[in-house]
Scaffold this active site. Structure first.
Site, PDB file in Angstrom:
ATOM      1  N   TYR A  89     -48.478 112.983  22.211  1.00 16.50           N
ATOM      2  CA  TYR A  89     -48.650 111.597  21.749  1.00 16.50           C
ATOM      3  C   TYR A  89     -49.644 111.510  20.597  1.00 16.50           C
ATOM      4  O   TYR A  89     -49.505 110.656  19.720  1.00 16.50           O
ATOM      5  CB  TYR A  89     -49.022 110.682  22.921  1.00 16.50           C
ATOM      6  CG  TYR A  89     -47.774 110.290  23.677  1.00 16.50           C
ATOM      7  CD1 TYR A  89     -46.968 109.263  23.214  1.00 16.50           C
ATOM      8  CD2 TYR A  89     -47.361 110.995  24.797  1.00 16.50           C
ATOM      9  CE1 TYR A  89     -45.788 108.925  23.859  1.00 16.50           C
ATOM     10  CE2 TYR A  89     -46.188 110.676  25.459  1.00 16.50           C
ATOM     11  CZ  TYR A  89     -45.404 109.643  24.984  1.00 16.50           C
ATOM     12  OH  TYR A  89     -44.232 109.325  25.606  1.00 16.50           O
TER      13      TYR A  89
ATOM     14  N   ARG B 266     -47.665 112.284  17.622  1.00 15.16           N
ATOM     15  CA  ARG B 266     -46.811 111.149  17.238  1.00 15.16           C
ATOM     16  C   ARG B 266     -47.632 110.029  16.610  1.00 15.16           C
ATOM     17  O   ARG B 266     -47.213 109.401  15.644  1.00 15.16           O
ATOM     18  CB  ARG B 266     -46.023 110.646  18.453  1.00 15.16           C
ATOM     19  CG  ARG B 266     -44.897 111.622  18.813  1.00 15.16           C
ATOM     20  CD  ARG B 266     -44.060 111.127  19.947  1.00 15.16           C
ATOM     21  NE  ARG B 266     -43.391 109.865  19.644  1.00 15.16           N
ATOM     22  CZ  ARG B 266     -42.850 109.072  20.568  1.00 15.16           C
ATOM     23  NH1 ARG B 266     -42.920 109.408  21.837  1.00 15.16           N
ATOM     24  NH2 ARG B 266     -42.263 107.960  20.217  1.00 15.16           N
TER      25      ARG B 266
ATOM     26  N   HIS C 194     -40.752  99.039  25.012  1.00 14.62           N
ATOM     27  CA  HIS C 194     -41.141 100.372  25.483  1.00 14.62           C
ATOM     28  C   HIS C 194     -42.617 100.684  25.259  1.00 14.62           C
ATOM     29  O   HIS C 194     -43.020 101.839  25.351  1.00 14.62           O
ATOM     30  CB  HIS C 194     -40.246 101.433  24.828  1.00 14.62           C
ATOM     31  CG  HIS C 194     -38.825 101.361  25.309  1.00 14.62           C
ATOM     32  ND1 HIS C 194     -37.770 101.969  24.681  1.00 14.62           N
ATOM     33  CD2 HIS C 194     -38.283 100.721  26.383  1.00 14.62           C
ATOM     34  CE1 HIS C 194     -36.646 101.704  25.335  1.00 14.62           C
ATOM     35  NE2 HIS C 194     -36.925 100.955  26.363  1.00 14.62           N
TER      36      HIS C 194
ATOM     37  N   CYS D 293     -54.798 102.581  32.155  1.00 11.89           N
ATOM     38  CA  CYS D 293     -55.489 103.457  33.105  1.00 11.89           C
ATOM     39  C   CYS D 293     -54.522 103.904  34.206  1.00 11.89           C
ATOM     40  O   CYS D 293     -53.778 103.090  34.747  1.00 11.89           O
ATOM     41  CB  CYS D 293     -56.681 102.718  33.711  1.00 11.89           C
ATOM     42  SG  CYS D 293     -57.526 103.708  34.943  1.00 11.89           S
TER      43      CYS D 293
ATOM     44  N   GLY E 131     -30.439 100.060  13.993  1.00 12.69           N
ATOM     45  CA  GLY E 131     -30.980 101.407  14.190  1.00 12.69           C
ATOM     46  C   GLY E 131     -31.230 101.811  15.618  1.00 12.69           C
ATOM     47  O   GLY E 131     -32.223 102.483  15.902  1.00 12.69           O
TER      48      GLY E 131
ATOM     49  N   GLU F  78     -24.028 105.048  12.128  1.00 14.85           N
ATOM     50  CA  GLU F  78     -23.121 105.623  13.135  1.00 14.85           C
ATOM     51  C   GLU F  78     -22.601 104.528  14.054  1.00 14.85           C
ATOM     52  O   GLU F  78     -23.260 103.514  14.248  1.00 14.85           O
ATOM     53  CB  GLU F  78     -23.874 106.629  14.018  1.00 14.85           C
ATOM     54  CG  GLU F  78     -24.670 107.681  13.280  1.00 14.85           C
ATOM     55  CD  GLU F  78     -23.791 108.804  12.783  1.00 14.85           C
ATOM     56  OE1 GLU F  78     -22.704 108.993  13.370  1.00 14.85           O
ATOM     57  OE2 GLU F  78     -24.198 109.479  11.822  1.00 14.85           O
TER      58      GLU F  78
HETATM   59  P1  OAD Z   1     -32.044 106.893  19.051  1.00 16.95           P
HETATM   60  O1  OAD Z   1     -32.669 108.114  18.463  1.00 16.95           O
HETATM   61  O2  OAD Z   1     -31.340 107.028  20.334  1.00 16.95           O
HETATM   62  O3  OAD Z   1     -31.021 106.265  18.011  1.00 16.95           O
HETATM   63  C1  OAD Z   1     -31.361 106.048  16.685  1.00 16.95           C
HETATM   64  C2  OAD Z   1     -30.213 105.320  16.029  1.00 16.95           C
HETATM   65  O4  OAD Z   1     -30.605 105.010  14.705  1.00 16.95           O
HETATM   66  C3  OAD Z   1     -28.926 106.126  15.948  1.00 16.95           C
HETATM   67  O5  OAD Z   1     -27.834 105.330  16.397  1.00 16.95           O
HETATM   68  C4  OAD Z   1     -28.782 106.435  14.449  1.00 16.95           C
HETATM   69  O6  OAD Z   1     -27.413 106.470  14.020  1.00 16.95           O
HETATM   70  C5  OAD Z   1     -29.514 105.260  13.839  1.00 16.95           C
HETATM   71  N1  OAD Z   1     -30.088 105.504  12.511  1.00 16.95           N
HETATM   72  C6  OAD Z   1     -30.555 106.673  11.986  1.00 16.95           C
HETATM   73  N2  OAD Z   1     -31.032 106.474  10.746  1.00 16.95           N
HETATM   74  C7  OAD Z   1     -30.871 105.149  10.479  1.00 16.95           C
HETATM   75  C8  OAD Z   1     -31.175 104.320   9.359  1.00 16.95           C
HETATM   76  N3  OAD Z   1     -31.777 104.806   8.260  1.00 16.95           N
HETATM   77  N4  OAD Z   1     -30.860 102.996   9.432  1.00 16.95           N
HETATM   78  C9  OAD Z   1     -30.262 102.479  10.547  1.00 16.95           C
HETATM   79  N5  OAD Z   1     -29.958 103.220  11.628  1.00 16.95           N
HETATM   80  C10 OAD Z   1     -30.263 104.533  11.608  1.00 16.95           C
HETATM   81  O7  OAD Z   1     -33.214 105.785  19.130  1.00 16.95           O
HETATM   82  P2  OAD Z   1     -33.271 104.474  20.035  1.00 16.95           P
HETATM   83  O8  OAD Z   1     -31.960 103.826  20.135  1.00 16.95           O
HETATM   84  O9  OAD Z   1     -34.407 103.678  19.532  1.00 16.95           O
HETATM   85  O10 OAD Z   1     -37.294 105.299  24.803  1.00 16.95           O
HETATM   86  O11 OAD Z   1     -33.652 105.106  21.418  1.00 16.95           O
HETATM   87  C11 OAD Z   1     -33.861 104.264  22.504  1.00 16.95           C
HETATM   88  C12 OAD Z   1     -34.956 104.811  23.369  1.00 16.95           C
HETATM   89  O12 OAD Z   1     -34.668 106.166  23.722  1.00 16.95           O
HETATM   90  C13 OAD Z   1     -36.311 104.918  22.691  1.00 16.95           C
HETATM   91  O13 OAD Z   1     -37.020 103.687  22.680  1.00 16.95           O
HETATM   92  C14 OAD Z   1     -36.994 105.930  23.543  1.00 16.95           C
HETATM   93  C15 OAD Z   1     -35.891 106.953  23.690  1.00 16.95           C
HETATM   94  O14 OAD Z   1     -35.951 107.721  24.834  1.00 16.95           O
HETATM   95  C16 OAD Z   1     -38.458 105.520  25.396  1.00 16.95           C
HETATM   96  O15 OAD Z   1     -39.296 106.260  24.928  1.00 16.95           O
HETATM   97  C17 OAD Z   1     -38.612 104.776  26.665  1.00 16.95           C
END
Ligand code: OAD
Length: 258
Positions: free
Chosen positions: A66, A69, A129, A137, A201, A229
């Site tokens: 973290y 990140r 999230h 804590c 996204g 996508e």
């Molecule tokens: P993902 O990594 O699952 O998906 C990212 C999405 O962004 C994909 O559908 C890509 O096609 C799209 N993408 C990539 N580049 C882009 C751009 N320049 N413009 C628009 N779209 C783009 O990420 P999340 O959907 O956010 O949870 O993932 C959901 C959750 O899964 C996160 O919050 C995290 C993870 O596990 C926790 O940490 C609880």
């Protein structure tokens, strides 16, 4: 009419929009997404880093990840997509922003466009999230903002609760954990009341966050998706913009030329 023009018209005519963002909105800032070829979950195993059991087993390792990140995010800036959403929100007090992202780029964009330099703007962001820049804590659940660097040398150097001395953890939702019930309810209420849902996204595979889009659609909102996508919500979308958020959103949400 092109898909961009249609999206623009629908958003212009909306009176109550909800915006749901995921990691893709921050991709053009240089922050890796989770899934896909360059995604974080290809190089790191979630169960070793993003679960309560992982933290109990090796809090130093989890904090190291973290901290990395946090540093990655701190080295990045909001991109044109964050800025376009923020400018739009400035003119549209009724827009509700719901994000799955734990970075602070929406907040920094809101501050930048509103000229506010202090820690918070008066526009709330529903962070389903959690946040990389908050801690909670593990003992008494006390939560607080936390931006200071974390010394990850060994377990004794990790941050501890000022109230009860137990270890502090990142205030993010890990696998197997529930979302904050109040936050989720407010997001879903916003979705039910929305006339437009703009989904940007996100792979839309993580529940219940993704249900913000489906609940809005089922309640009658138009659904606009911005994602290069296809995703599970693409079939429901009234308009799909298959482009990067930083390219599409300034046009779709920006001021009209005429
Ligand atoms: P993902 O990594 O699952 O998906 C990212 C999405 O962004 C994909 O559908 C890509 O096609 C799209 N993408 C990539 N580049 C882009 C751009 N320049 N413009 C628009 N779209 C783009 O990420 P999340 O959907 O956010 O949870 O993932 C959901 C959750 O899964 C996160 O919050 C995290 C993870 O596990 C926790 O940490 C609880």
């Amino acid at each position: 009419m092109t898909a961009t023009e249609t999206a623009r018209r629908v958003l212009e005519g909306s009176s109550r929009a909800v915006v749901l963002t995921g990691a893709g909105v921050s991709a053009e800032s240089g922050i890796p997404t989770f899934r896909g070829d360059d995604g974080l979950w290809r190089d790191y195993r979630p169960e070793e880093l993003a679960t309560p059991a992982a933290f109990a087993r090796d809090p130093r390792l989890v904090w190291e990840w973290y901290s990395w990140r946090r540093q990655t995010v701190s080295d990045c800036d909001p991109n044109p997509a964050h800025l376009a959403i923020a400018r739009w929100m400035l003119h549209r007090p009724e827009v509700l922003l719901v994000t799955q992202n734990v970075d602070d780029l929406h907040l920094r964009a809101l501050r930048a466009v509103s000229g506010e330099s202090d820690r918070e703007t008066d526009r709330e962001i529903l962070r389903l999230h959690g946040s990389l820049f908050r801690v909670r804590c593990t003992g008494c659940a006390h939560g607080a903002p936390h931006r200071e660097p974390v010394e990850v040398r060994d377990e004794s150097s990790l941050p501890r609760c000022p109230r009860c001395e137990e270890l502090l953890r990142p205030d993010v939702v890990w696998f197997g954990e529930s979302l904050d019930r109040d936050l989720l309810e407010r997001a879903l209420t916003g979705a039910r009341e929305a006339d437009v849902c703009l989904v940007v996204g996100t792979s839309a595979v993580v529940q219940p966050a993704a249900s913000v889009a489906t609940v809005a659609k089922q309640a009658g909102a138009s659904l606009i998706e911005v994602n290069p996508e296809e995703t599970p919500v693409s079939d429901l979308a009234d308009v799909s913009l298959r482009s990067a958020a930083g390219e599409a959103l300034p046009t779709v949400l920006g001021p009209s030329d005429g």
